[in-house]
Design an enzyme around this catalytic site. Structure first.
Site, PDB file in Angstrom:
ATOM      1  N   GLY A   1      47.099  51.677  39.620  1.00 40.16           N
ATOM      2  CA  GLY A   1      47.787  51.226  40.571  1.00 40.16           C
ATOM      3  C   GLY A   1      49.267  51.411  40.259  1.00 40.16           C
ATOM      4  O   GLY A   1      49.914  50.191  40.960  1.00 40.16           O
TER       5      GLY A   1
ATOM      6  N   SER B   1      51.838  52.339  42.193  1.00 38.94           N
ATOM      7  CA  SER B   1      52.329  53.048  43.400  1.00 38.94           C
ATOM      8  C   SER B   1      53.811  51.964  43.695  1.00 38.94           C
ATOM      9  O   SER B   1      54.436  52.302  44.205  1.00 38.94           O
ATOM     10  CB  SER B   1      52.064  52.993  44.747  1.00 38.94           C
ATOM     11  OG  SER B   1      50.850  52.381  45.246  1.00 38.94           O
ATOM     12  N   ARG B   2      53.138  50.935  43.823  1.00 45.12           N
ATOM     13  CA  ARG B   2      53.961  49.804  44.108  1.00 45.12           C
ATOM     14  C   ARG B   2      54.067  48.267  42.971  1.00 45.12           C
ATOM     15  O   ARG B   2      53.114  48.885  42.240  1.00 45.12           O
ATOM     16  CB  ARG B   2      53.804  49.202  45.433  1.00 45.12           C
ATOM     17  CG  ARG B   2      52.934  49.445  46.184  1.00 45.12           C
ATOM     18  CD  ARG B   2      52.526  49.004  46.825  1.00 45.12           C
ATOM     19  NE  ARG B   2      50.922  49.353  47.404  1.00 45.12           N
ATOM     20  CZ  ARG B   2      49.933  47.897  48.108  1.00 45.12           C
ATOM     21  NH1 ARG B   2      50.541  46.789  47.509  1.00 45.12           N
ATOM     22  NH2 ARG B   2      48.797  48.556  47.980  1.00 45.12           N
TER      23      ARG B   2
ATOM     24  N   VAL C   1      39.593  52.828  42.444  1.00 50.47           N
ATOM     25  CA  VAL C   1      39.039  52.542  40.764  1.00 50.47           C
ATOM     26  C   VAL C   1      38.204  52.076  40.848  1.00 50.47           C
ATOM     27  O   VAL C   1      37.059  51.996  39.665  1.00 50.47           O
ATOM     28  CB  VAL C   1      40.371  51.573  39.537  1.00 50.47           C
ATOM     29  CG1 VAL C   1      41.543  51.925  39.349  1.00 50.47           C
ATOM     30  CG2 VAL C   1      40.931  50.505  40.586  1.00 50.47           C
TER      31      VAL C   1
ATOM     32  N   SER D   1      45.100  37.474  35.235  1.00 56.57           N
ATOM     33  CA  SER D   1      46.049  36.838  35.708  1.00 56.57           C
ATOM     34  C   SER D   1      46.043  35.174  35.043  1.00 56.57           C
ATOM     35  O   SER D   1      44.876  34.833  34.783  1.00 56.57           O
ATOM     36  CB  SER D   1      45.362  37.119  37.126  1.00 56.57           C
ATOM     37  OG  SER D   1      46.727  35.536  37.749  1.00 56.57           O
TER      38      SER D   1
ATOM     39  N   TYR E   1      38.744  35.784  42.820  1.00 56.89           N
ATOM     40  CA  TYR E   1      39.972  36.444  41.975  1.00 56.89           C
ATOM     41  C   TYR E   1      39.908  36.362  40.320  1.00 56.89           C
ATOM     42  O   TYR E   1      39.584  37.048  39.292  1.00 56.89           O
ATOM     43  CB  TYR E   1      41.175  36.306  42.687  1.00 56.89           C
ATOM     44  CG  TYR E   1      42.232  36.847  41.863  1.00 56.89           C
ATOM     45  CD1 TYR E   1      42.811  38.344  41.779  1.00 56.89           C
ATOM     46  CD2 TYR E   1      42.870  36.116  41.224  1.00 56.89           C
ATOM     47  CE1 TYR E   1      44.058  38.988  41.487  1.00 56.89           C
ATOM     48  CE2 TYR E   1      44.497  36.760  40.755  1.00 56.89           C
ATOM     49  CZ  TYR E   1      44.967  37.679  40.228  1.00 56.89           C
ATOM     50  OH  TYR E   1      45.560  38.584  40.327  1.00 56.89           O
TER      51      TYR E   1
ATOM     52  N   LYS F   1      39.031  38.086  36.815  1.00 56.25           N
ATOM     53  CA  LYS F   1      40.436  38.094  35.957  1.00 56.25           C
ATOM     54  C   LYS F   1      39.808  37.793  34.238  1.00 56.25           C
ATOM     55  O   LYS F   1      40.370  37.613  33.650  1.00 56.25           O
ATOM     56  CB  LYS F   1      41.935  37.168  36.210  1.00 56.25           C
ATOM     57  CG  LYS F   1      41.950  38.263  37.858  1.00 56.25           C
ATOM     58  CD  LYS F   1      42.954  39.509  37.671  1.00 56.25           C
ATOM     59  CE  LYS F   1      43.549  40.664  38.145  1.00 56.25           C
ATOM     60  NZ  LYS F   1      43.646  41.974  37.743  1.00 56.25           N
TER      61      LYS F   1
HETATM   62  P1  NAP Z   1      50.633  45.176  44.722  1.00 63.04           P
HETATM   63  O1  NAP Z   1      51.780  45.207  45.051  1.00 63.04           O
HETATM   64  O2  NAP Z   1      49.834  44.821  45.572  1.00 63.04           O
HETATM   65  O3  NAP Z   1      49.920  46.195  44.404  1.00 63.04           O
HETATM   66  C1  NAP Z   1      48.973  46.281  43.774  1.00 63.04           C
HETATM   67  C2  NAP Z   1      48.985  48.065  43.262  1.00 63.04           C
HETATM   68  O4  NAP Z   1      47.857  48.526  43.538  1.00 63.04           O
HETATM   69  C3  NAP Z   1      49.116  49.471  44.632  1.00 63.04           C
HETATM   70  O5  NAP Z   1      49.541  50.098  43.494  1.00 63.04           O
HETATM   71  C4  NAP Z   1      47.875  49.452  44.972  1.00 63.04           C
HETATM   72  O6  NAP Z   1      47.904  50.631  45.796  1.00 63.04           O
HETATM   73  C5  NAP Z   1      47.213  49.652  43.665  1.00 63.04           C
HETATM   74  N1  NAP Z   1      45.513  49.417  43.763  1.00 63.04           N
HETATM   75  C6  NAP Z   1      44.908  48.132  45.148  1.00 63.04           C
HETATM   76  N2  NAP Z   1      43.593  49.105  45.187  1.00 63.04           N
HETATM   77  C7  NAP Z   1      43.631  49.109  44.421  1.00 63.04           C
HETATM   78  C8  NAP Z   1      42.320  50.249  44.010  1.00 63.04           C
HETATM   79  N3  NAP Z   1      41.095  50.209  44.159  1.00 63.04           N
HETATM   80  N4  NAP Z   1      42.638  51.816  43.563  1.00 63.04           N
HETATM   81  C9  NAP Z   1      43.669  52.324  42.948  1.00 63.04           C
HETATM   82  N5  NAP Z   1      45.077  51.361  43.266  1.00 63.04           N
HETATM   83  C10 NAP Z   1      44.456  50.210  44.102  1.00 63.04           C
HETATM   84  O7  NAP Z   1      50.556  43.808  43.749  1.00 63.04           O
HETATM   85  P2  NAP Z   1      50.638  43.446  42.312  1.00 63.04           P
HETATM   86  O8  NAP Z   1      51.096  42.147  42.234  1.00 63.04           O
HETATM   87  O9  NAP Z   1      52.073  44.729  42.177  1.00 63.04           O
HETATM   88  O10 NAP Z   1      49.297  42.914  41.500  1.00 63.04           O
HETATM   89  C11 NAP Z   1      49.610  44.301  40.183  1.00 63.04           C
HETATM   90  C12 NAP Z   1      48.100  43.930  38.965  1.00 63.04           C
HETATM   91  O11 NAP Z   1      49.286  42.479  38.363  1.00 63.04           O
HETATM   92  C13 NAP Z   1      46.715  42.955  39.570  1.00 63.04           C
HETATM   93  O12 NAP Z   1      45.775  43.407  39.145  1.00 63.04           O
HETATM   94  C14 NAP Z   1      47.391  41.708  40.646  1.00 63.04           C
HETATM   95  O13 NAP Z   1      45.542  40.767  40.576  1.00 63.04           O
HETATM   96  C15 NAP Z   1      47.820  40.816  39.072  1.00 63.04           C
HETATM   97  N6  NAP Z   1      48.943  40.167  39.060  1.00 63.04           N
HETATM   98  C16 NAP Z   1      49.913  39.560  40.470  1.00 63.04           C
HETATM   99  C17 NAP Z   1      50.311  38.197  39.867  1.00 63.04           C
HETATM  100  C18 NAP Z   1      51.705  38.805  41.361  1.00 63.04           C
HETATM  101  O14 NAP Z   1      51.325  37.677  41.349  1.00 63.04           O
HETATM  102  N7  NAP Z   1      51.731  39.302  42.133  1.00 63.04           N
HETATM  103  C19 NAP Z   1      49.977  37.960  39.259  1.00 63.04           C
HETATM  104  C20 NAP Z   1      49.070  37.836  38.333  1.00 63.04           C
HETATM  105  C21 NAP Z   1      48.711  38.956  38.258  1.00 63.04           C
HETATM  106  P3  NAP Z   1      46.866  50.826  47.341  1.00 63.04           P
HETATM  107  O15 NAP Z   1      46.968  49.957  47.944  1.00 63.04           O
HETATM  108  O16 NAP Z   1      47.295  52.018  47.396  1.00 63.04           O
HETATM  109  O17 NAP Z   1      46.145  51.541  46.548  1.00 63.04           O
END
Ligand code: NAP
Length: 244
Positions: free
Chosen positions: A11, A13-14, A63, A141, A154, A158
């Site tokens: 993940g 890319s962003r 994944v 998380s 979720y 986690k």
């Molecule tokens: P995001 O901005 O939505 O980015 C998610 C990344 O994961 C993207 O690169 C997406 O690319 C990739 N992805 C999603 N599903 C995938 C799959 N099945 N296989 C491969 N790649 C996949 O999310 P984020 O906020 O950065 O979150 C990243 C991690 O941190 C996650 O595990 C999330 O649960 C955790 N987290 C985030 C927060 C928050 O507040 N943002 C808080 C707690 C935990 P594609 O869509 O192209 O696959």
């Protein structure tokens, strides 16, 4: 700090994943990352990584799919020679009260967030064992630590990642491989774009969402030699949201 190391980030890319890739690259690591879709976000991350001067490559891989992960990890090993650092960051949400949550919505979140971690660790386990070295960092998380209404799927995924992390830490300690989890609170990314409000920020002691870079630098530290005595730990980064 990480010169000569190879990292694989899911993940990447962003959002947090991109910040993790850049933090690892800034510390000198070569970086391979994956996401489900190719496109603008992937190209942008690659361009930013190239600016740091490290070797980098992107792979398209879901994944949640065991065979895709096996093929991608094999390709990364063929392209880079090895992997020293694995960051399991790919994750999705599908928030709703359990009353209206369909079985496939529960399954999709568990498949990506939990099985995704199992799939990559399963593939790299023999590599790390043979090297007698390695760093595994799983992004959990605070929802997995304290639970959250509307996030049963979720939070379950986690929380399971934390149990998985502690078990692998114990399993691989004798091989000098560490495994830790990072549990962010609210971080500014696409995942939380619709959530940011004054009311929510007001509940956070630091009165703001976190920045992806603040998670990236923590991950880079855990990937470093300096963190060699830390394993089986969960690092909360939530602006004080869950402290008591
Ligand atoms: P995001 O901005 O939505 O980015 C998610 C990344 O994961 C993207 O690169 C997406 O690319 C990739 N992805 C999603 N599903 C995938 C799959 N099945 N296989 C491969 N790649 C996949 O999310 P984020 O906020 O950065 O979150 C990243 C991690 O941190 C996650 O595990 C999330 O649960 C955790 N987290 C985030 C927060 C928050 O507040 N943002 C808080 C707690 C935990 P594609 O869509 O192209 O696959």
């Amino acid at each position: 700090m990480l010169k000569g190391k190879i990292a694989f980030v899911t993940g990447g890319s962003r959002g947090i994943g991109r910040a993790v890739c850049l933090a690892l690259a800034s510390a000198g690591a070569d970086v391979a990352f994956c996401s489900r879709s190719a496109g603008e976000a992937v190209d942008e991350t690659l361009a930013l990584l190239r600016e740091t001067g490290v070797r980098c490559a992107a792979y398209t891989c879901d994944v949640a799919d065991y065979d895709q992960v096996a093929a991608t990890v094999s390709q990364v090993l063929a392209d880079f020679g090895t992997v020293d650092i694995l960051v399991n960051n790919a994750g999705v949400t599908c928030d709703k009260l359990l009353l209206s949550m369909k079985p496939e919505e529960f399954d999709r979140v568990i498949r990506t967030n939990l099985y995704g971690v199992f799939h990559t660790v399963k593939q790299l386990y023999p590599v790390f064992c043979k090297k007698r070295a390695g760093r595994i960092i799983n992004i959990s998380s605070v929802s997995g630590v304290i639970g959250n209404a509307g996030q049963a799927n979720y939070a379950a995924s986690k929380a399971a990642v934390i149990g998985f992390t502690k078990s692998i830490a114990k399993e691989l300690a004798a091989r000098n491989v560490t495994c830790n989890a990072v549990a962010p609170g609210f971080v500014e990314t696409d995942l939380t774009a619709s959530l940011d409000s004054e009311a929510l920020r007001g509940q956070i002691p630091l009165k703001r969402f976190g920045k992806a870079e603040e998670i990236g630098s923590l991950v880079a530290y855990l990937a470093s030699d300096d963190a060699g005595y830390i394993t089986g730990s969960v690092f909360t980064a939530d602006g004080g949201l869950t402290c008591c």
